[in-house]
Design an enzyme around this catalytic site. Structure first.
Site, short mmCIF file in Angstrom:
data_model
loop_
_atom_site.label_atom_id
_atom_site.label_comp_id
_atom_site.label_asym_id
_atom_site.label_seq_id
_atom_site.Cartn_x
_atom_site.Cartn_y
_atom_site.Cartn_z
N HIS A 195 -3.95 21.05 6.88
CA HIS A 195 -3.58 20.23 5.72
C HIS A 195 -2.82 21.05 4.69
O HIS A 195 -1.96 20.53 3.98
CB HIS A 195 -4.83 19.61 5.11
CG HIS A 195 -5.30 18.39 5.85
ND1 HIS A 195 -6.62 18.03 5.94
CD2 HIS A 195 -4.60 17.46 6.56
CE1 HIS A 195 -6.72 16.91 6.65
NE2 HIS A 195 -5.52 16.55 7.04
N GLU A 425 6.87 -6.49 -5.37
CA GLU A 425 5.73 -6.03 -4.56
C GLU A 425 4.76 -7.16 -4.24
O GLU A 425 3.89 -7.02 -3.40
CB GLU A 425 5.00 -4.90 -5.28
CG GLU A 425 4.67 -5.18 -6.73
CD GLU A 425 4.28 -3.92 -7.50
OE1 GLU A 425 3.95 -2.91 -6.88
OE2 GLU A 425 4.29 -3.98 -8.74
N ASP A 449 2.62 -1.76 -1.92
CA ASP A 449 1.90 -2.98 -2.25
C ASP A 449 2.48 -4.20 -1.54
O ASP A 449 1.73 -5.11 -1.17
CB ASP A 449 1.88 -3.21 -3.76
CG ASP A 449 0.79 -2.41 -4.45
OD1 ASP A 449 -0.16 -2.00 -3.76
OD2 ASP A 449 0.88 -2.18 -5.66
N CYS A 496 11.13 2.12 -3.72
CA CYS A 496 10.42 3.23 -4.35
C CYS A 496 9.03 3.47 -3.77
O CYS A 496 8.27 4.29 -4.27
CB CYS A 496 10.31 3.01 -5.87
SG CYS A 496 9.21 1.68 -6.35
#
Length: 564
Positions: A195, A425, A449, A496
């Site tokens: 990670h 969204e 979203d 975005c």
């Protein structure tokens, strides 16, 4: 001193040289003595307190990662938090405190060592790297039990840029370092799937791990040079300092090649604070496509108008002559924001959040709108409203925006020109894009979203991640609908969300007519490199878009995207 040339594994692309700072980790000592049965309840209480404090710290790392680099990187810390509620880890430690009369520290060490041993015995690098995650959580728990006697992140030099040398680098350590002053990483242990390596790649910091040398030999380096592509480290001459990603030189030549999507597409950055300005500059972002302002509101007190002006204007001035797009407060009950005193909701993603919250708290909203107007004097600025479902919401937000402008002008402040846009969204806004397009200067599609709401999938529920599909034909079809509405209304449209930094989707978005892709700064060079390879004429764009929109499944979409 004789030059040292050491081979390792390149885990994050790029080249760096500079002075070496050693990240020293001390072993946290635990009491060897057994406790009596009467103290078991006390030890369970100590363990629970440590779990709660560690969870709080991991939530901070998660939110920081999400603001700086998006959901995918934040999931690293979500996974770490899951360990805190894992019955085979925490539950087992609790059992041993009760059954064997161990201290909390002893029980944690026993359970963690067994888990690490098991993971390292699996002949798969992925599982072997997960052992580092267990050790990371263990060290954080022990520090919260014994005090901050472990990693020396806090001793990172206050000035200058450095190459960080570590025996082993954890995600918590990586994200805690000031990335804008880290030239590169040299790590004795670890591989490409760790990670920490993923974080280094995300931030675009050159890194080499698995170096074929002893720790003593590496710590003898005062100045070093490393290559994250070829995977080598060598001693460098004192005073030599630089960092460069491997694609920078190529991109400088290709960035505006006529005929490529780069010629008429803006590649911007998603940021959360002025601390991200070095990332904007290092990755050659063409402005900011998403300034997440909620970071300012997550403290113990609300930011003043002056504090907001300072934060916004610094980014606006640094990005000029490119545009900075500021999103108004986008926060809900799923976030910890003490100053806002947000109520807990059964479903915060469908609750009082973003613009809905701002309408309920006009005092907070007005201060932010005033600050944005006053900061706009620093350079090209745009504002966009999140979580809009109806035309009435947009009209109300614009009315409040212009009332705030009148206030600041009447008080004698200078304001700049402000482009006004909205996030797309919510499916209703996407479907009704034609009507919305007549009311704004631009659309910015929040794909995270939009995907969540289109597919009715909680994107933070790990059990449903297979259903969270940004490549879903319905999601891409809705994005195409929005793009077409924007084109007819002669306004620009950007992406975005996470999809903005997706190299597979970038050519599709370019063919669709998307004018801006905004993403985590670390993704910019790779998306730029991908787009530089393509040249579309109008007919090729049309056929490519149709081939994707004709798909019925995610698998078919991926097949078409990979074929181009």
């Amino acid at each position: 001193m004789k030059e040292k040339f050491l081979q390792g594994i390149g885990v994050s692309s790029g080249h760096a040289q500079g002075q070496v700072w050693v990240l020293k980790t001390q072993t946290l000592e635990t009491n060897k003595e057994f406790i009596g049965d009467a103290d078991s309840s006390q030890e369970l209480g100590r363990l629970q307190n440590a779990i709660e404090l560690t969870a709080k710290n991991l939530t901070h790392y998660e939110e920081k990662a999400r603001l700086e680099q998006g959901d995918e990187v934040a999931q690293i810390f979500v996974a770490h938090k899951l360990l805190l509620s894992d019955p085979s880890f925490m539950g087992e430690a609790q059992k041993r405190i009760e059954s064997k009369s161990l201290t909390a520290e002893q029980a944690l060490r026993e359970v963690a060592e067994e888990a690490v041993k098991m993971l390292k015995s699996i002949p798969d690098p992925y599982f072997q790297e997960r052992a580092v995650d267990v050790q990371d959580v263990l060290e954080q728990l022990l520090q919260n039990l014994l005090g901050p006697k472990g990693s020396s992140i806090s001793s990172f030099p206050e000035e200058g840029n450095w190459i960080v040398l570590a025996e082993e680098l954890t995600p918590a350590q990586t994200i805690s370092l000031p990335k804008e002053r880290v030239l590169g990483f040299i790590v004795l242990k670890g591989g490409k799937t760790s990670h920490a390596a993923i974080l280094a790649r995300t931030y675009g910091i050159p890194a080499v791990s698995g170096v074929d040398a002893s720790w003593q030999e590496l710590t003898g380096l005062e100045w070093a040079e490393l290559d994250g592509d070829e995977g080598w480290v060598k001693e460098s001459l004192a005073g030599m300092m630089s960092t460069k990603t491997s694609v920078d030189t190529v991109m400088e030549e290709q960035e505006y090649l006529p005929g490529t999507p780069l010629a008429d597409m803006v590649l911007a950055a998603n940021v959360g604070s002025p601390a991200d300005i070095p990332l904007i500059q290092n990755f050659k972002a063409q402005g900011v496509g998403l300034y997440r302002t909620e970071f300012l509101f997550m403290g113990e007190k609300l930011p003043s108008e002056e504090e907001q002006i300072e934060a916004y204007s610094k980014v606006i001035a640094a990005c000029a002559p490119h545009l900075t797009v500021i999103r108004t407060l986008d926060i809900g009950g799923d976030k910890k924001a003490p100053a806002l005193n947000l109520p807990k909701e059964q479903n915060p993603f469908l609750g009082v959040r973003a613009l809905r919250l701002c309408f309920q708290r006009p005092d907070i909203f007005n201060v932010q709108l005033r600050a944005i107007w006053r900061a706009s004097a620093a350079g090209p600025t745009a504002v966009m409203f999140p979580m809009i479902a109806t035309l009435e919401e947009l009209e109300k937000a614009k009315e409040l925006l212009y009332l705030a402008r009148d206030e600041v002008i009447n008080e004698g402040y200078t304001v700049g020109k402000l482009e006004v846009g909205m996030m797309i969204e919510i499916p209703s806004a996407a479907w009704n894009a034609k009507s919305f397009a007549a009311k704004v200067d631009f659309f910015s599609i929040g794909t995270n979203d939009l995907t969540q709401y289109m597919l009715a999938v909680d994107r933070e529920n790990n059990e449903l991640m297979n259903l969270y599909q940004p490549y879903h034909p319905a999601v891409l079809g809705m994005i195409a609908r929005v793009s077409q509405a924007a084109e007819k209304a002669d306004i620009w449209v950007g992406i975005c969300g996470e999809a903005g930094g997706d190299r597979l989707l970038a050519p599709f978005f370019a063919a669709l007519g998307i004018k801006e892709l905004s993403m985590a700064p670390g993704s910019l060079t790779h998306v730029r490199q991908t787009l530089a390879k393509f040249k579309f004429d109008a007919e090729e764009k049309r056929r490519f878009v149709e081939s994707v929109l004709d798909c019925a499944t995610v698998g078919e979409v991926l097949e078409q995207l990979k074929r181009i």
